[in-house]
Design an enzyme around this catalytic site. Structure first.
Site, PDB file in Angstrom:
ATOM      1  N   ASP A   9       0.958  -1.391   0.179  1.00 53.95           N
ATOM      2  CA  ASP A   9      -0.031   0.094   0.110  1.00 53.95           C
ATOM      3  C   ASP A   9       0.777   0.871   0.349  1.00 53.95           C
ATOM      4  O   ASP A   9       2.531   1.221  -0.357  1.00 53.95           O
ATOM      5  CB  ASP A   9      -0.937   0.357   1.003  1.00 53.95           C
ATOM      6  CG  ASP A   9      -0.552  -0.035   2.262  1.00 53.95           C
ATOM      7  OD1 ASP A   9       0.938   0.154   2.203  1.00 53.95           O
ATOM      8  OD2 ASP A   9      -1.155   0.192   3.508  1.00 53.95           O
ATOM      9  N   HIS A  10       0.371   2.238  -0.015  1.00 54.90           N
ATOM     10  CA  HIS A  10       0.915   3.817  -0.184  1.00 54.90           C
ATOM     11  C   HIS A  10       2.073   3.528   1.318  1.00 54.90           C
ATOM     12  O   HIS A  10       3.002   4.479   1.050  1.00 54.90           O
ATOM     13  CB  HIS A  10       0.193   4.929   0.329  1.00 54.90           C
ATOM     14  CG  HIS A  10      -0.246   4.681   1.863  1.00 54.90           C
ATOM     15  ND1 HIS A  10      -1.972   3.724   1.673  1.00 54.90           N
ATOM     16  CD2 HIS A  10      -0.364   4.880   2.640  1.00 54.90           C
ATOM     17  CE1 HIS A  10      -2.198   3.840   2.600  1.00 54.90           C
ATOM     18  NE2 HIS A  10      -1.231   4.680   3.535  1.00 54.90           N
ATOM     19  N   CYS A  66       3.505  -3.236   4.024  1.00 53.24           N
ATOM     20  CA  CYS A  66       2.157  -1.791   4.484  1.00 53.24           C
ATOM     21  C   CYS A  66       3.156  -1.355   5.000  1.00 53.24           C
ATOM     22  O   CYS A  66       4.361  -1.710   6.389  1.00 53.24           O
ATOM     23  CB  CYS A  66       1.092  -2.314   4.544  1.00 53.24           C
ATOM     24  SG  CYS A  66       0.430  -3.681   6.212  1.00 53.24           S
ATOM     25  N   GLY A  67       2.923  -0.784   6.620  1.00 49.19           N
ATOM     26  CA  GLY A  67       3.136  -0.187   7.223  1.00 49.19           C
ATOM     27  C   GLY A  67       3.943  -1.125   8.243  1.00 49.19           C
ATOM     28  O   GLY A  67       4.828  -0.553   8.710  1.00 49.19           O
ATOM     29  N   GLY A  69       2.704  -4.693   8.467  1.00 50.50           N
ATOM     30  CA  GLY A  69       2.581  -5.924   8.134  1.00 50.50           C
ATOM     31  C   GLY A  69       1.926  -6.684   8.701  1.00 50.50           C
ATOM     32  O   GLY A  69       1.298  -8.109   8.232  1.00 50.50           O
ATOM     33  N   GLY A  71      -1.435  -5.371   9.021  1.00 40.04           N
ATOM     34  CA  GLY A  71      -3.096  -5.396   8.326  1.00 40.04           C
ATOM     35  C   GLY A  71      -3.113  -6.198   7.219  1.00 40.04           C
ATOM     36  O   GLY A  71      -3.914  -6.874   6.742  1.00 40.04           O
ATOM     37  N   HIS A  99       8.006 -25.134   9.292  1.00 41.77           N
ATOM     38  CA  HIS A  99       6.682 -25.486  10.212  1.00 41.77           C
ATOM     39  C   HIS A  99       5.713 -24.903   9.952  1.00 41.77           C
ATOM     40  O   HIS A  99       4.883 -26.041   9.871  1.00 41.77           O
ATOM     41  CB  HIS A  99       7.809 -25.101  11.852  1.00 41.77           C
ATOM     42  CG  HIS A  99       8.526 -25.777  12.496  1.00 41.77           C
ATOM     43  ND1 HIS A  99       8.676 -25.714  13.686  1.00 41.77           N
ATOM     44  CD2 HIS A  99       9.652 -25.854  11.825  1.00 41.77           C
ATOM     45  CE1 HIS A  99       9.804 -26.387  14.075  1.00 41.77           C
ATOM     46  NE2 HIS A  99      10.389 -26.443  13.324  1.00 41.77           N
ATOM     47  N   ASN A 100       5.313 -23.952   9.229  1.00 42.89           N
ATOM     48  CA  ASN A 100       4.042 -23.670   9.136  1.00 42.89           C
ATOM     49  C   ASN A 100       3.837 -23.649   7.088  1.00 42.89           C
ATOM     50  O   ASN A 100       2.590 -23.367   6.967  1.00 42.89           O
ATOM     51  CB  ASN A 100       3.936 -22.098  10.118  1.00 42.89           C
ATOM     52  CG  ASN A 100       4.362 -21.430  11.440  1.00 42.89           C
ATOM     53  OD1 ASN A 100       5.298 -21.253  11.690  1.00 42.89           O
ATOM     54  ND2 ASN A 100       3.747 -23.100  12.210  1.00 42.89           N
ATOM     55  N   ARG A 110       7.593   0.199   7.899  1.00 49.65           N
ATOM     56  CA  ARG A 110       7.677   1.582   9.352  1.00 49.65           C
ATOM     57  C   ARG A 110       8.015   0.707  10.435  1.00 49.65           C
ATOM     58  O   ARG A 110       8.465   1.416  11.285  1.00 49.65           O
ATOM     59  CB  ARG A 110       5.671   2.128   9.622  1.00 49.65           C
ATOM     60  CG  ARG A 110       5.855   3.226   8.278  1.00 49.65           C
ATOM     61  CD  ARG A 110       4.077   3.042   8.853  1.00 49.65           C
ATOM     62  NE  ARG A 110       4.011   4.139   7.894  1.00 49.65           N
ATOM     63  CZ  ARG A 110       2.278   4.843   7.730  1.00 49.65           C
ATOM     64  NH1 ARG A 110       1.673   3.682   8.061  1.00 49.65           N
ATOM     65  NH2 ARG A 110       1.725   5.154   6.985  1.00 49.65           N
ATOM     66  N   ARG A 137      -0.597 -30.821  11.284  1.00 47.53           N
ATOM     67  CA  ARG A 137      -0.603 -29.125  12.472  1.00 47.53           C
ATOM     68  C   ARG A 137      -1.602 -28.544  11.229  1.00 47.53           C
ATOM     69  O   ARG A 137      -2.432 -27.988  11.532  1.00 47.53           O
ATOM     70  CB  ARG A 137       0.181 -29.001  12.528  1.00 47.53           C
ATOM     71  CG  ARG A 137       0.861 -29.871  13.865  1.00 47.53           C
ATOM     72  CD  ARG A 137       2.986 -29.557  14.382  1.00 47.53           C
ATOM     73  NE  ARG A 137       2.154 -29.952  15.484  1.00 47.53           N
ATOM     74  CZ  ARG A 137       3.447 -30.124  15.678  1.00 47.53           C
ATOM     75  NH1 ARG A 137       4.991 -29.831  15.886  1.00 47.53           N
ATOM     76  NH2 ARG A 137       4.362 -31.174  17.035  1.00 47.53           N
TER      77      ARG A 137
HETATM   78  C1  RB5 Z   1      -1.320   2.745   6.028  1.00 50.24           C
HETATM   79  O1  RB5 Z   1      -1.504   3.876   6.817  1.00 50.24           O
HETATM   80  C2  RB5 Z   1      -1.642   2.162   7.595  1.00 50.24           C
HETATM   81  O2  RB5 Z   1      -2.385   1.209   8.270  1.00 50.24           O
HETATM   82  C3  RB5 Z   1      -1.202  -0.297   6.933  1.00 50.24           C
HETATM   83  O3  RB5 Z   1       0.209   0.501   5.614  1.00 50.24           O
HETATM   84  C4  RB5 Z   1      -0.902  -1.031   7.605  1.00 50.24           C
HETATM   85  O4  RB5 Z   1       0.124  -0.726   8.967  1.00 50.24           O
HETATM   86  C5  RB5 Z   1      -1.915  -1.708   8.496  1.00 50.24           C
HETATM   87  O5  RB5 Z   1      -1.608  -2.204   9.159  1.00 50.24           O
END
Ligand code: RB5
Length: 151
Positions: A9-10, A66-67, A69, A71, A99-100, A110, A137
Site C-alpha cells: 500500500d502507500h 504495508c506500514g 505488515g 494489516g 514448520h507452518n 515503518r 498441524r
Molecule cells: C496505512 O496507514 C497503514 O495503516 C497500513 O499500511 C498498515 O500498517 C496496516 O496494517
C-alpha cells in the site's frame, strides 16, 4: 526458482521497489501488483489480489508490505489456503516455511529497514516445508478453514 507476487500500500512503496529489484537480481521472477504512486489505498484490496494469484497458481509465493505488515497479514489469513506471517526478523521467516508451510510473508516499512527486509526474504525463500509431524498441524489449520475441525 519460485515466481513471486509482491504487493504494497502507500506506506511501503519505496521498500517494494527496492525488494523487487533485490529479488530480480537474485533471479526470481517478480510480479508487482502493488501501489506504485502515492495515493492512499486500502491494503486488503492488495492482499486479496495477490493471494488470489497464489491460489490460482499463477505464482508460488507472496510478499505483502504495508506500514506494519500486520494489516496485510490479517487480510491474507482470512483467505482459505493462505498462510501468511508478519515477520520482523529472519528466524521467524525461516520457521514460517519449515514448520507452518507459509506461502505469504508480510512486513512493515515503518518497522524494519531495507537490509533486515532482505535478510527476512532470504530466510523465507531458502527454507522449505519440513513435513513430518508438521503435516497434521497444517491439516488441522485446513480443517479450521473448512469448518470441519473437531477438537
Ligand atoms: C496505512 O496507514 C497503514 O495503516 C497500513 O499500511 C498498515 O500498517 C496496516 O496494517
Amino acid at each position: 526458482m519460485e515466481k513471486i507476487v509482491i504487493a504494497n500500500d502507500h506506506a511501503a512503496i519505496d521498500m517494494k521497489f527496492k525488494l523487487k529489484e533485490y529479488l530480480e537480481s537474485k533471479g526470481y521472477e517478480v510480479i508487482n501488483i502493488g501501489l506504485d504512486t502515492y495515493d492512499h489505498v486500502d491494503y486488503p484490496d492488495y492482499a486479496y489480489k495477490a493471494c488470489q494469484m497464489i491460489l490460482k497458481k499463477e505464482v508460488d509465493l507472496g510478499v505483502l508490505i504495508c506500514g506494519t505488515g500486520i494489516g496485510m497479514s490479517i487480510a491474507a489469513n482470512k483467505i482459505k489456503g493462505i498462510r501468511a506471517c508478519a515477520c520482523s526478523e529472519p528466524f521467524s521467516a525461516r520457521m514460517s516455511r519449515s514448520h507452518n508451510d507459509a506461502n505469504v510473508i508480510c512486513f512493515g516499512e515503518r518497522v524494519i529497514g531495507i537490509e533486515t527486509a532482505k535478510e527476512i526474504l532470504d530466510a523465507f525463500l531458502s527454507s522449505k516445508f519440513a513435513g513430518a509431524h508438521h503435516v497434521s498441524r497444517i491439516e488441522k489449520i485446513k480443517a479450521i478453514e473448512e469448518g470441519t475441525y473437531t477438537p
